[in-house]
Design a protein around this motif. Structure first.
Motif, PDB file in Angstrom:
ATOM      1  N   GLN A 182      -4.869   4.549  -2.199  1.00 60.31           N
ATOM      2  CA  GLN A 182      -4.361   3.175  -2.110  1.00 60.31           C
ATOM      3  C   GLN A 182      -3.321   2.700  -0.993  1.00 60.31           C
ATOM      4  O   GLN A 182      -2.493   3.626  -0.493  1.00 60.31           O
ATOM      5  CB  GLN A 182      -3.464   3.032  -3.506  1.00 60.31           C
ATOM      6  N   LEU A 183      -3.832   1.604  -0.328  1.00 62.20           N
ATOM      7  CA  LEU A 183      -3.252   1.172   0.816  1.00 62.20           C
ATOM      8  C   LEU A 183      -2.113   0.222   0.495  1.00 62.20           C
ATOM      9  O   LEU A 183      -1.978  -0.124  -0.762  1.00 62.20           O
ATOM     10  CB  LEU A 183      -4.188   0.458   1.663  1.00 62.20           C
ATOM     11  N   GLN A 184      -1.177  -0.287   1.453  1.00 63.44           N
ATOM     12  CA  GLN A 184      -0.096  -0.924   1.474  1.00 63.44           C
ATOM     13  C   GLN A 184      -0.622  -2.361   0.669  1.00 63.44           C
ATOM     14  O   GLN A 184       0.239  -2.893  -0.075  1.00 63.44           O
ATOM     15  CB  GLN A 184       0.696  -1.075   2.526  1.00 63.44           C
ATOM     16  N   ASP A 185      -1.783  -2.920   0.994  1.00 61.67           N
ATOM     17  CA  ASP A 185      -2.010  -4.110   0.287  1.00 61.67           C
ATOM     18  C   ASP A 185      -2.772  -4.129  -0.919  1.00 61.67           C
ATOM     19  O   ASP A 185      -2.975  -5.110  -1.357  1.00 61.67           O
ATOM     20  CB  ASP A 185      -3.002  -4.654   1.292  1.00 61.67           C
ATOM     21  N   GLY A 186      -2.743  -2.886  -1.464  1.00 62.24           N
ATOM     22  CA  GLY A 186      -3.285  -2.531  -2.967  1.00 62.24           C
ATOM     23  C   GLY A 186      -4.795  -2.462  -3.002  1.00 62.24           C
ATOM     24  O   GLY A 186      -5.270  -2.167  -3.892  1.00 62.24           O
ATOM     25  N   SER A 187      -5.383  -2.327  -1.966  1.00 61.32           N
ATOM     26  CA  SER A 187      -6.744  -1.905  -1.753  1.00 61.32           C
ATOM     27  C   SER A 187      -6.879  -0.482  -1.911  1.00 61.32           C
ATOM     28  O   SER A 187      -6.047   0.128  -1.369  1.00 61.32           O
ATOM     29  CB  SER A 187      -7.665  -2.637  -0.695  1.00 61.32           C
ATOM     30  N   ARG A 201      -4.532   0.636   8.659  1.00 64.81           N
ATOM     31  CA  ARG A 201      -4.557   0.570   6.981  1.00 64.81           C
ATOM     32  C   ARG A 201      -3.406   1.892   6.461  1.00 64.81           C
ATOM     33  O   ARG A 201      -3.662   2.951   6.683  1.00 64.81           O
ATOM     34  CB  ARG A 201      -5.926   1.167   6.625  1.00 64.81           C
ATOM     35  N   ALA A 236      -0.177   3.384   0.714  1.00 65.95           N
ATOM     36  CA  ALA A 236       0.992   2.990  -0.249  1.00 65.95           C
ATOM     37  C   ALA A 236       2.197   3.727  -0.185  1.00 65.95           C
ATOM     38  O   ALA A 236       1.894   5.119  -0.475  1.00 65.95           O
ATOM     39  CB  ALA A 236       0.474   2.615  -1.598  1.00 65.95           C
TER      40      ALA A 236
END
Length: 382
Positions: free
Chosen positions: A264-269, A288, A291
């Motif tokens: 999971q990345l910081q932007d939620g994707s 990228r 999270a």
């Protein structure tokens, strides 16, 4: 379309012996050739049919026989015929071609992976076991082989006609293709996309060997360290182990068993940690961010060569625990007089020549004092 096996073998042998067609030396080659000849046949039939109609109509409706133009009303049956038959042929070609395409460009999960780096004007092959080749590629027969390819400068195209393999090699992006050689021998390797002045000299050979012969070649051609072991040295020399130690207080994410997982990345994707993602994370870490972590990792763009990136990716792919990372991190924190005495009782060697080659001019060269590289004898999957 069904062709007699005897006629098929005669056709293939005649084309091969006449130097009009490369030999069939891979599992996909017969299927590719069948599709190719099908396209040739329907094209020839269409050409002949159109030629006959044009010739016949030019005689039947010539001026002497029809001095006054005759109005001919349309025929629904005729229009349906010349629409449905070509549509059916085109759909057969589409489905057949799509099945072959997905079969060729979706490597099996258990395929042996070999890295290919294209460069003006040569092909460099990197085997996981540490074998390195230039303008040559040794592979075993009857085994699925995946090629993970990238260009170091401009666009190239990797082609082995006997295997019916052709794949674009692109700067900054991995592309893959796979094959299964079925006959021993030496086959031509080409770059089929114009890539500069010496494009015509960017050739090589692919040597298909029996499994036993390949094992003997691999044992005698190794550089002494696998790609993963070279990656381990580079990982330590760049100081990556200080942030990716796997501890709860680490500033970077845990890399053990990260390959193939969904992050999971910081932007939620979410993204799958494959070869391309790991390479991009090294060169463009802020693009990228995982999270829960701050975007503090520096970029290594221009500091690590493509071979070095391959080593690092291969190391992370085989990293099953943080044991080796923590061991090298502990060794790097020892005073200079004690840094050589590791828990295994062996001294930690300096960075080898290959590690130095993988660092670009922008990096400070050999590891700094206190950043000892791990032992080459150690495994990376502990």
């Amino acid at each position: 379309m069904h062709i007699s096996p005897v006629l098929w073998q005669f056709l293939v042998r005649w084309l091969t012996n006449s130097a009009l067609f490369p030999p069939e030396a891979s599992a996909i080659a017969p299927d590719m050739d069948a599709f190719y000849f099908f396209l040739c046949v329907i094209s020839a039939v269409g050409l002949i049919a159109v030629g006959i109609l044009v010739f016949g109509f030019s005689i039947m409706y010539r001026k002497e026989k029809n001095p006054v133009a005759t109005q001919i009303e349309g025929s629904t049956l005729l229009e349906a015929t010349w629409t449905i038959i070509p549509l059916a042929l085109f759909m057969i070609c589409f489905v057949w071609g799509a099945l072959l395409y997905f079969r060729i460009y979706n490597p099996p999960t258990n395929a042996m992976n070999i890295y290919i780096v294209g460069k003006q004007w040569m092909w460099k092959a990197e085997h996981p076991g540490g074998q390195h080749e230039i303008d040559s590629l040794h592979v075993p027969i009857n085994r699925q082989v995946q090629l993970t390819m990238i260009s170091q400068d401009v666009f190239h195209s990797f082609s082995i006609p006997a295997f019916r393999v052709k794949r674009e090699v692109i700067p900054g992006r991995y592309s893959t293709v796979w094959f299964e050689a079925t006959a021993t021998g030496t086959y031509h390797l080409f770059c089929t996309q114009y890539c500069g002045t010496n494009h015509s000299a960017m050739i090589g050979e692919v040597v298909a060997m029996t499994p036993d012969d390949y094992q003997a070649w691999a044992a005698g051609s190794t550089s002494g360290a696998s790609l993963a072991q070279n990656g381990e040295r580079l990982f330590a020399s760049l100081g990556c182990n200080s942030c990716h130690s796997g501890e709860a207080s680490a500033r970077g994410p845990n890399l053990a068993q990260v390959y193939g997982s969904r992050l999971q990345l910081q932007d939620g994707s979410y993204v799958t940690a494959n070869d391309a993602f790991l390479r991009d994370a090294i060169l463009n870490p802020s693009a990228r961010v995982t999270a829960g972590y701050a975007p503090i990792m520096p970029t290594y763009q221009g500091q690590v060569s493509e071979e070095g990136l391959i080593d690092l990716v291969e190391y992370i792919k085989n990293l099953n625990s943080n044991y080796r990372i923590q061991q090298t991190l502990t060794a790097s924190q020892l005073p200079p007089g004690q840094a050589g005495a590791s828990s295994s009782g062996t001294s930690s060697p300096a960075m080898n020549n290959r590690t130095q080659e993988t660092l670009g001019a922008g990096h400070g060269g050999p590891a700094k004092p206190g950043k000892a590289a791990p032992s080459a004898a150690g495994t990376v999957n502990q």
